[in-house]
Design an enzyme around this catalytic site. Sequence first.
Site, PDB file in Angstrom:
ATOM      1  N   LYS A 143      42.224  39.592  48.990  1.00  0.00           N
ATOM      2  CA  LYS A 143      43.613  40.014  49.214  1.00  0.00           C
ATOM      3  C   LYS A 143      44.173  39.513  50.536  1.00  0.00           C
ATOM      4  CE  LYS A 143      40.500  43.197  50.021  1.00  0.00           C
ATOM      5  NZ  LYS A 143      39.451  43.868  49.320  1.00  0.00           N
ATOM      6  N   GLY A 171      29.536  50.756  48.832  1.00  0.00           N
ATOM      7  CA  GLY A 171      30.109  49.424  48.592  1.00  0.00           C
ATOM      8  C   GLY A 171      31.614  49.439  48.413  1.00  0.00           C
ATOM      9  N   GLY A 228      41.175  47.098  42.682  1.00  0.00           N
ATOM     10  CA  GLY A 228      39.868  47.004  42.028  1.00  0.00           C
ATOM     11  C   GLY A 228      39.940  46.792  40.531  1.00  0.00           C
ATOM     12  N   ARG A 236      25.448  33.295  51.972  1.00  0.00           N
ATOM     13  CA  ARG A 236      24.884  33.037  53.308  1.00  0.00           C
ATOM     14  C   ARG A 236      23.365  32.968  53.260  1.00  0.00           C
ATOM     15  NH1 ARG A 236      28.842  36.071  56.653  1.00  0.00           N
ATOM     16  NH2 ARG A 236      27.866  37.907  55.788  1.00  0.00           N
ATOM     17  N   VAL A 252      43.765  43.403  44.102  1.00  0.00           N
ATOM     18  CA  VAL A 252      44.610  44.594  44.225  1.00  0.00           C
ATOM     19  C   VAL A 252      44.098  45.698  43.299  1.00  0.00           C
ATOM     20  CG1 VAL A 252      46.953  45.514  44.060  1.00  0.00           C
ATOM     21  CG2 VAL A 252      46.604  43.129  44.727  1.00  0.00           C
ATOM     22  N   GLU A 263      35.519  47.641  53.283  1.00  0.00           N
ATOM     23  CA  GLU A 263      35.575  46.237  53.693  1.00  0.00           C
ATOM     24  C   GLU A 263      34.453  45.937  54.690  1.00  0.00           C
ATOM     25  OE1 GLU A 263      37.981  43.990  52.382  1.00  0.00           O
ATOM     26  OE2 GLU A 263      37.845  45.762  51.148  1.00  0.00           O
ATOM     27  N   LYS A 277      47.356  44.377  49.951  1.00  0.00           N
ATOM     28  CA  LYS A 277      47.592  44.601  48.515  1.00  0.00           C
ATOM     29  C   LYS A 277      49.073  44.854  48.245  1.00  0.00           C
ATOM     30  CE  LYS A 277      42.904  46.432  48.122  1.00  0.00           C
ATOM     31  NZ  LYS A 277      42.073  47.621  48.264  1.00  0.00           N
ATOM     32  N   ILE A 326      41.778  48.219  38.220  1.00  0.00           N
ATOM     33  CA  ILE A 326      43.030  48.474  37.484  1.00  0.00           C
ATOM     34  C   ILE A 326      43.741  47.145  37.256  1.00  0.00           C
ATOM     35  CG2 ILE A 326      45.138  49.848  37.395  1.00  0.00           C
ATOM     36  CD1 ILE A 326      44.123  51.432  39.813  1.00  0.00           C
TER      37      ILE A 326
HETATM   38  N1  HSE Z   1      37.821  48.297  50.637  1.00  0.00           N
HETATM   39  C1  HSE Z   1      38.663  48.401  49.499  1.00  0.00           C
HETATM   40  C2  HSE Z   1      38.973  49.841  49.232  1.00  0.00           C
HETATM   41  C3  HSE Z   1      38.039  47.862  48.246  1.00  0.00           C
HETATM   42  O1  HSE Z   1      38.344  50.722  49.817  1.00  0.00           O
HETATM   43  O2  HSE Z   1      39.854  50.097  48.431  1.00  0.00           O
HETATM   44  C4  HSE Z   1      38.357  46.441  47.978  1.00  0.00           C
HETATM   45  O3  HSE Z   1      39.711  46.163  47.961  1.00  0.00           O
END
Ligand code: HSE
Length: 430
Positions: free
Chosen positions: A107, A189, A136, A46, A134, A192, A207, A138
């Site tokens: 996702k 971070g 992160g 952006r 799904v 969402e 997920k 893993i």
């Molecule tokens: N917001 C997600 C979580 C991270 O807290 O697991 C990205 O999928």
Amino acid sequence: MTDAFKIGIAGLGTVGTGVIKILTQNADIIAARAGRPIEIMAVSARSKNKDRGVDLSNYDWVDDAGDMAARDDLDCVVELIGGSEGLAADLVRGALNGKKHVVTANKALVAHHGYELAEIAEGNGVSLNYEAAVAGGIPVIKAMREGLAANKFSAVYGILNGTCNYILTEMRETGRDFADVLKDAQEAGYAEADPTFDVEGVDAAHKLCILSSIAFGVKPDFEALTVSGISRINATDITFASEFGYRIKLLGVAQEVDGEILQVVEPCVVPIGSPLGAIEDVYNAVYVDGNFVETPLLTGKGAGEGPTASSVVADIIDLARGISLPTFGVPVSQLKDLSPLDAGACKGSYYLRLNVLDQPGVLAEVSAILRDHNISVEGMSQHGRDPDQPVPIVLTTHEAIHADMVKAAELIEALDFCVETPCLMVVRDI
Ligand code: HSE
């Protein structure tokens, strides 16, 4: 070494920035593993002038991410914009139709439009990879589509939202309140763009929908999910759960019984020492039941820049190597329509927390309702005693039918002495 594998990255938030860092810092090792260098040709976001802590000067800046779909110098578009509709969806459709591979961490997009996108990818002879969508860091998609491909699955259980697991852990360990801890997760971070997706279970549901499709060979069907989040869980529940030997976890559960599939995301209580009870902080875990492998547990960081970007880059490396798999593990023509299982008929043990006025006859009335619904009490605890204030009471039950438990909780809520909607959670011994 053969020609570079050329990519465009759309979206330079936490994950996009992380992808550039990994591809830069680990360029040699990645090129050796992929058999060719990975070259970033173009980027888009952006805001062009924001300082992201990475050097973008060697890449073409694309104002409209949608234009990446038409660029003929790209082998792959990496979509890290997010959202199930709009720019992200248009870009992914356009890129696949333009015979470019797509790697995404989105996702919501895969859960809502996965079947359509899989058809487009297959029809155009390209791949849609979504490992980062799904859990992160893993490699759960790789595990289920490849490493565990020999198995028939009967169930998938997961702690699939790092933000919720972090909040529940911090609240228990520090006594801090919900909003305060959520703010930390956002700053780190993990959360969402819209954190209600995290705390209301929607992110975990996206997920689970994807995992369920791979596990059971069904079209992703988000509408078939039952979803509730952790916003109704309070400090009292966290304390009582510990007293009974449990942890509260937001669990995704997908089970197949005689061709029918249950998909539910909800806060549950699990024993403290169980495989999922021991997963704390921002860690995610996926626990599957496969008929030959039995019950492997995959765990790791489920959110954050490094872990999520690591999965995105792994998908890019696979494509650069020439590895291509059916989107959900089988050709789209073999994906079945999902037939939902009636959750009301399922059996389980329950945790029921009431907030009631402390007066004679309360337990007698509550027990009568439970008796009338064939629910047997296993344990009970009351904290505090103040005739003028409501007090919390927790009951745990032996196995009961879910619909009976829900009905009993509704009838208890309607009693005069009950001052708050009861908190009902299933006990899962996993
Ligand atoms: N917001 C997600 C979580 C991270 O807290 O697991 C990205 O999928």
